[in-house]
Enzyme design. Structure first.
Site: not given
Length: 483
Positions: A173, A36, A58
């Site tokens: 986030m 990731d 992502k």
């Protein structure tokens, strides 16, 4: 075909030293790694040279691979009989969707293990000097997603329970939803004066913090242009930061260093810079292939010059494999660098520096395929390995540069300058553009001369060509704030 096995591994929050022993072992044995964006790319350097690396990163509103595709890839690679690592930032069980991936593997009866990691919601605050619990400030702690799968992405939460029942809250986030978060916490009972801190790139040398209250933090974020990846921490325990902040006080905190690399082995210099609080991006990434060597005349040489620490290991491995008694080799040993000499010392041999080679008669030079005879035209050459650029790491290097804000360039030796510039051109990167505005530091006068010859500017050299002197030089003479 026998099924492979999948390891769903938590990479930790960013600082590579925070990965678990079990997680690192899985990386070292992997045949395929799906990683990731928030897993530190430096961890991939521990993987075998022939390991397949697949980026699943992502970004907000942009997916390289969607979750369904990732699940399918894990199954596909495992069914090929591969040993697969799924490397995820933080802990895979904390908003890491590990449950979905494990369920897909279980459906195909593919064996797997889940390897926990240190969660960013705990580690980032600690690196900012904030324990998430404390007997006087916080007896409860919650980790909360700051966005969900709804159209607007606003999390549907028990706001009253969070506001009235939890002392410390870590939102993951959630910078884009910060006004919504603050408004709901105040509406459901949190005082508007409650401290809030945002920790960006927690545990990296580039870590930044922004502090305020529920009443004013949203406005401060806009003014500072603060963005993800960030942990939002809410709670009175933040008051402890003034007393026990430690990471941001390290001598090289804020230094984002690009380090020219000449070896495929771990760099002691890079380790020291990281230990002192810096971010370090090493380039280029090399891979080495051992070659068969002819040792028929090895006992006839009076002097043997080793060009690198790797050449020392490769030479003595070949000697043992060929059944040669080391006592029959009576040559004086020389090293082309301090590291080479140290590698010989570690094997019980006293060695001198190449500068002391006054009579190059009956000389053997041992090293990889980049060996140049230079002033020793009459020397014999023994090529023990082939060293080449690892092209698989070029796109990874570019992503690291995009994420970072490099302010310092370090050339550790004169031999590091030309390969660095050639590797940049191989990756379609313009050296002048990349190094523009950076503080370029040369380790020693010879290195400085090579840097200048290459058409680059340099701010100078440390007092000595040692890692300790470099740390002192960067910390005392050229602090980041002056960049």
């Amino acid at each position: 075909m026998k099924k492979g096995k999948v390891f769903l591994v938590g990479a930790g929050p960013g600082d590579i030293r925070l990965i678990t022993v079990k997680g690192l072992e899985a990386i070292k044995q992997a045949e395929v790694i799906l990683y990731d964006r928030l897993a530190n790319p430096k961890l991939l350097e521990f993987a075998p040279a022939d390991c397949e690396l697949i980026y699943c990163g992502k970004l907000p509103n942009r997916h390289i691979l969607r979750q369904g595709n990732i699940n399918e890839l894990l199954v596909e690679k495992a069914l090929e009989g591969k040993r697969v690592v799924r490397l995820k930032g933080g802990d895979p069980g904390v908003f890491g969707r590990v449950g979905e991936e494990a369920a897909s593997l279980a459906e195909y009866q593919i064996p797997f293990e889940i390897v926990p990691g240190i969660s960013s919601g705990i580690a980032a605050p600690l690196y900012a000097g904030i324990p998430v619990t404390h007997r006087e400030y916080a007896e409860s702690f919650a980790v909360v997603t700051a966005h969900d799968k709804s159209k607007e992405g606003k999390p549907v939460l028990d706001w009253e329970g969070l506001a009235r029942g939890v002392d410390t809250i870590a939102f993951y986030m959630g910078v884009g939803n910060l006004p919504f978060i603050c408004e709901n916490l105040i509406t459901y009972g949190k005082p508007s004066s409650t401290p809030v801190i945002l920790i960006q790139w927690g545990t990296f040398g580039r870590q930044k913090t922004l502090q305020g209250t529920l009443a004013d933090i949203s406005e401060k974020v806009i003014e500072a242009k603060f963005s993800n990846p960030s942990i939002i921490l809410v709670g009175d325990v933040i008051a402890l930061r003034e007393k026990i902040s430690w990471f941001e006080k390290m001598p090289l905190h804020g230094r984002q260093i690009l380090l020219a690399r000449t070896s495929d082995a771990p760099s002691e210099l890079a380790k020291e810079l990281i230990d002192q609080g810096a971010d370090v991006i090493e380039f280029p990434k090399w891979k080495r292939t051992s070659l068969p060597v002819d040792l028929a005349k090895v006992t006839a040489f009076e002097k043997i010059l080793f060009t690198s620490p790797e050449s020392v290991d490769e030479f003595f491995t070949a000697v043992m494999e060929n059944g040669i008694d080391i006592r029959t080799i009576c040559a004086d040993f020389f090293g082309a660098s301090v590291k080479s000499i140290k590698a010989l010392n570690n094997r019980g041999f006293i060695a001198a520096h190449a500068d002391e080679l006054s009579e190059p008669s009956a000389l053997l030079i041992v090293g990889d395929d980049s060996i140049l005879k230079k002033e020793f035209d009459s020397a014999d050459i023994m090529v023990t390995s082939k060293k080449e650029l690892d092209y698989q790491f070029l796109p990874l290097f570019k992503r690291m540069l995009d994420e970072a804000d490099v302010n310092t360039m370090v050339f550790p030796s004169s031999a590091s300058v030309e390969p660095f510039l050639i590797a940049l051109s191989e990756g379609d990167l313009d050296a002048a553009e990349l190094l523009k505005g950076l503080q370029i530091v040369s380790m020693g006068k010879q290195t400085e001369a090579a840097v200048v010859k290459a058409g680059l500017s340099t701010i100078g050299t440390p007092a000595n060509a040692t890692k300790e002197a470099l740390v002192e030089y960067l910390a005392a003479c050229y602090p980041v704030e002056e960049v």
